[in-house]
Design an enzyme around this catalytic site. Sequence first.
Site, PDB file in Angstrom:
ATOM      1  CG  LEU A   9       3.084  -3.725   2.484  1.00  0.00           C
ATOM      2  CD1 LEU A   9       2.138  -4.872   2.077  1.00  0.00           C
ATOM      3  CD2 LEU A   9       3.831  -2.914   1.424  1.00  0.00           C
ATOM      4  NE  ARG A  16     -10.928  -5.139   9.808  1.00  0.00           N
ATOM      5  CZ  ARG A  16     -10.077  -6.010   9.446  1.00  0.00           C
ATOM      6  NH1 ARG A  16     -10.083  -6.972   9.736  1.00  0.00           N
ATOM      7  NH2 ARG A  16      -9.133  -5.746   8.652  1.00  0.00           N
ATOM      8  CE1 TYR A 102       2.178  -7.189   4.293  1.00  0.00           C
ATOM      9  CE2 TYR A 102       0.581  -8.598   5.900  1.00  0.00           C
ATOM     10  CZ  TYR A 102       1.431  -8.370   4.749  1.00  0.00           C
ATOM     11  OH  TYR A 102       1.254  -9.018   3.755  1.00  0.00           O
ATOM     12  CE  LYS A 351       7.631  28.098  31.817  1.00  0.00           C
ATOM     13  NZ  LYS A 351       7.065  29.069  31.137  1.00  0.00           N
TER      14      LYS A 351
HETATM   15  C1  UD1 Z   1      -2.379  -9.763   6.671  1.00  0.00           C
HETATM   16  C2  UD1 Z   1      -1.915 -10.995   5.939  1.00  0.00           C
HETATM   17  C3  UD1 Z   1      -2.276 -12.252   6.819  1.00  0.00           C
HETATM   18  C4  UD1 Z   1      -1.514 -12.076   8.317  1.00  0.00           C
HETATM   19  C5  UD1 Z   1      -1.530 -10.761   8.726  1.00  0.00           C
HETATM   20  C6  UD1 Z   1      -0.683 -10.659   9.982  1.00  0.00           C
HETATM   21  C7  UD1 Z   1      -2.337 -10.665   3.572  1.00  0.00           C
HETATM   22  C8  UD1 Z   1      -3.301 -11.135   2.296  1.00  0.00           C
HETATM   23  N1  UD1 Z   1      -2.829 -11.232   4.652  1.00  0.00           N
HETATM   24  O1  UD1 Z   1      -3.842  -9.880   6.947  1.00  0.00           O
HETATM   25  O2  UD1 Z   1      -1.921 -13.648   6.304  1.00  0.00           O
HETATM   26  O3  UD1 Z   1      -1.894 -13.001   9.231  1.00  0.00           O
HETATM   27  O4  UD1 Z   1      -1.878  -9.518   7.908  1.00  0.00           O
HETATM   28  O5  UD1 Z   1      -1.139  -9.336  10.582  1.00  0.00           O
HETATM   29  O6  UD1 Z   1      -1.367 -10.355   3.558  1.00  0.00           O
HETATM   30  N2  UD1 Z   1      -1.876  -2.732   3.049  1.00  0.00           N
HETATM   31  C9  UD1 Z   1      -1.419  -1.803   2.023  1.00  0.00           C
HETATM   32  N3  UD1 Z   1      -2.372  -1.788   0.990  1.00  0.00           N
HETATM   33  C10 UD1 Z   1      -3.274  -2.489   0.775  1.00  0.00           C
HETATM   34  C11 UD1 Z   1      -3.791  -3.620   1.868  1.00  0.00           C
HETATM   35  C12 UD1 Z   1      -3.097  -3.369   3.002  1.00  0.00           C
HETATM   36  O7  UD1 Z   1      -0.377  -1.070   2.341  1.00  0.00           O
HETATM   37  O8  UD1 Z   1      -3.844  -2.586  -0.233  1.00  0.00           O
HETATM   38  C13 UD1 Z   1      -1.224  -2.640   4.328  1.00  0.00           C
HETATM   39  C14 UD1 Z   1      -2.068  -2.299   5.611  1.00  0.00           C
HETATM   40  O9  UD1 Z   1      -2.009  -0.811   5.795  1.00  0.00           O
HETATM   41  C15 UD1 Z   1      -1.586  -3.082   6.807  1.00  0.00           C
HETATM   42  C16 UD1 Z   1      -0.959  -4.285   5.988  1.00  0.00           C
HETATM   43  O10 UD1 Z   1      -0.693  -3.880   4.677  1.00  0.00           O
HETATM   44  O11 UD1 Z   1      -0.304  -2.321   7.324  1.00  0.00           O
HETATM   45  C17 UD1 Z   1      -1.733  -5.462   5.949  1.00  0.00           C
HETATM   46  O12 UD1 Z   1      -3.096  -5.345   5.514  1.00  0.00           O
HETATM   47  P1  UD1 Z   1      -4.279  -5.842   6.379  1.00  0.00           P
HETATM   48  O13 UD1 Z   1      -5.497  -5.662   5.548  1.00  0.00           O
HETATM   49  O14 UD1 Z   1      -4.345  -5.480   7.692  1.00  0.00           O
HETATM   50  O15 UD1 Z   1      -4.170  -7.310   6.539  1.00  0.00           O
HETATM   51  P2  UD1 Z   1      -4.695  -8.383   7.191  1.00  0.00           P
HETATM   52  O16 UD1 Z   1      -6.215  -8.740   6.707  1.00  0.00           O
HETATM   53  O17 UD1 Z   1      -4.416  -8.213   8.708  1.00  0.00           O
END
Ligand code: UD1
Length: 463
Positions: A9, A16, A102, A351
Site C-alpha cells: 500500500l 505530515r 505498507y 573522472k
Molecule cells: C497503519 C495501521 C496501524 C499500524 C501502522 C503501522 C491501519 C488502519 N492502521 O496506521 O494499525 O500500526 O500503520 O505503521 O491500517 N494507504 C493507502 N491508501 C489509503 C490509506 C493508506 O494506500 O487510503 C497506505 C499509505 O500510503 C501507507 C499505508 O497505507 O503506506 C499505511 O497508511 P497510514 O495512513 O500511514 O496508516 P497509519 O496511520 O500509520
Amino acid sequence: MDKECAIILAAGEGKRMGSDLPKVLCEVLFEPMIEWVIRACKNAEISDLCTVLGYKSEVVKEFIGNHTKTVIQNERKGTAHAVMCAKYFLENHINDNVLICYADSPFLDSKTIKDALYTHKKTHASVTVITANLCDPTGYGRIVRTDGEISAIVEEKDATKSELNINEINSGAYWFCVKDLIDILEQIKPKNSQNEYYLTDSISLLLAKGKIASTHIADNPIVAMGANDRTSLLRLNQAYNKFLIEKFMQDGVEFLSTDGVLISPTVSIDKGTKILPGTILCGKTKIGSGCVIGPNSLIEDSVIGNNCKINATQIYKSEICNDVLVGPFCHIRPNSKIHHHVKIGDFVEVKNSELGAGTSVSHLTYVGDSDVGKNVNFGCGVVTINYDGVNKNRCKISNGAFIGCNTNLVAPVEIGENSYTAAGSTITKNVPPNALGIERTKQSNIAGFAERKLKNRKLKVEE
Ligand code: UD1
Ligand code: CA
C-alpha cells in the site's frame, strides 16, 4: 514461494511529512522507503507483487518501474479501501495467501515475511499479523489480546486509556488467506474517528466468522517501525543505522566512534576494516578488508579493494583496487578505475578515467577522460584538458611516463611510454616514447630589476 503474492500500500500523500514527494519516496538511509519494501518481498521470493498507488501515482510509478504491478486508488479512504482497489489482483490468487504491507514501514525483512508465513500456514490462520513490542508504541495500532490470542487491532485515535498502555503494536504487515480476505473486505465499514476503511478491522470480522487469527511477533522490534512525519523518519534512520553498525561490528568491522557515520543497507564491509567518523557509505558499495575509511568520506555505488586508505574523499560509481591511498580532499567521479598501489594525494579529481597500477597523482591535479598506464608519475598541478566546449576528448598516458608539474595535456593527446613532459608545458601534440615534450619560452633574467622596484615598494615590517 511461487504461489504467494503481495500487495504494497503506497497511495497515501503523507501530509505530515511536509514533502513535495509522496511519503513512500522519502528516504531512509538514502533509499526511498518503498524500495526497501519491494526488496524485502523479492528477497522473500514473492514473485507477484502489486502496489496500490494514489497520490502522485505517476512519480511513484516511474520510480518502481516494472518491479511490481500497480493499481490506482483514486480517493484515499483507508487501508482496507486500498486493498479493495486490488481486488482483481487478489481474485487471480484466490487459492493463495497474500502478504499485505505498507510502503511507509521499510524494515520488514524477508526472514520475518517467511517466518510469519510459516506461522500462518502452521496455525491454519485466515490472517497472521506481524506484531512487535515497542517501548514507545505511540502512533501505532495496538494489538488487543483475549486469553492470550489476538482479538482486535485498535488504532491509537480510537483506543481507550487502557488500550493505549499496550506495548504490542501492529506493524502493518499481514499474511491473509486470499479467499477469506475477499469474503470480509466488503463488510469493513468506516465507523471510526477517521471515517476510514481500516484493514485492521478484518481481524475481528474474521474471528466473528469463526476463522483463526494468528500473530507473529517480530524478533527485532525495528521491523515494525514506520514513518508518518520527519521526526519518525529521523528515528528510522537512526534505528537502522545503529542496527547495521552493530551487525558490522559483530562481523569484525571496527568503529572508533559512530559520530556522523551513515551506512545504507546495501553496503558490505569486510572484516578488519576501520570506519572513522563522518563516513557515509551508500548504494551498492563494497569495501574490502584491512581498509581505513574516513574521516569525512562519502562512497556511493563503488567497490573498494583490500588495504585501501580513503581519507576525506568522495567516490562515486568507481572501482578502487587493493592497496590504494586516496586523500585527503579528493573527488573520484563516476566510471573511474584505480588499479592497485596507486597513490592519489590531496586536491585531486579523477573522472571517467583509468589509472594503472603503481601510478602516483600526489597533488592538485585533474585527470578527466584519460587512460593512464602503470607507474606514471603526475607532478603537482597537472591538468587534462578534456573538454573543448563541444566535445570531450581522451588523453592517453602510457606506462612509466613522467608528467612534469603544471603540465596541461590538451586532449586528444598521447604521451608515449617512459616519456617526460617539461614542467609548465602545454602539450597539444603527441609525445613519442622515451622523449621529452617541452613547450615553453626560454627564460631571460633582467639584471637590477628588483632594486629599481624596491625603491617604491612598501614593506609590511622593517627589515
Ligand atoms: C497503519 C495501521 C496501524 C499500524 C501502522 C503501522 C491501519 C488502519 N492502521 O496506521 O494499525 O500500526 O500503520 O505503521 O491500517 N494507504 C493507502 N491508501 C489509503 C490509506 C493508506 O494506500 O487510503 C497506505 C499509505 O500510503 C501507507 C499505508 O497505507 O503506506 C499505511 O497508511 P497510514 O495512513 O500511514 O496508516 P497509519 O496511520 O500509520
Ligand atoms: Ca503509517
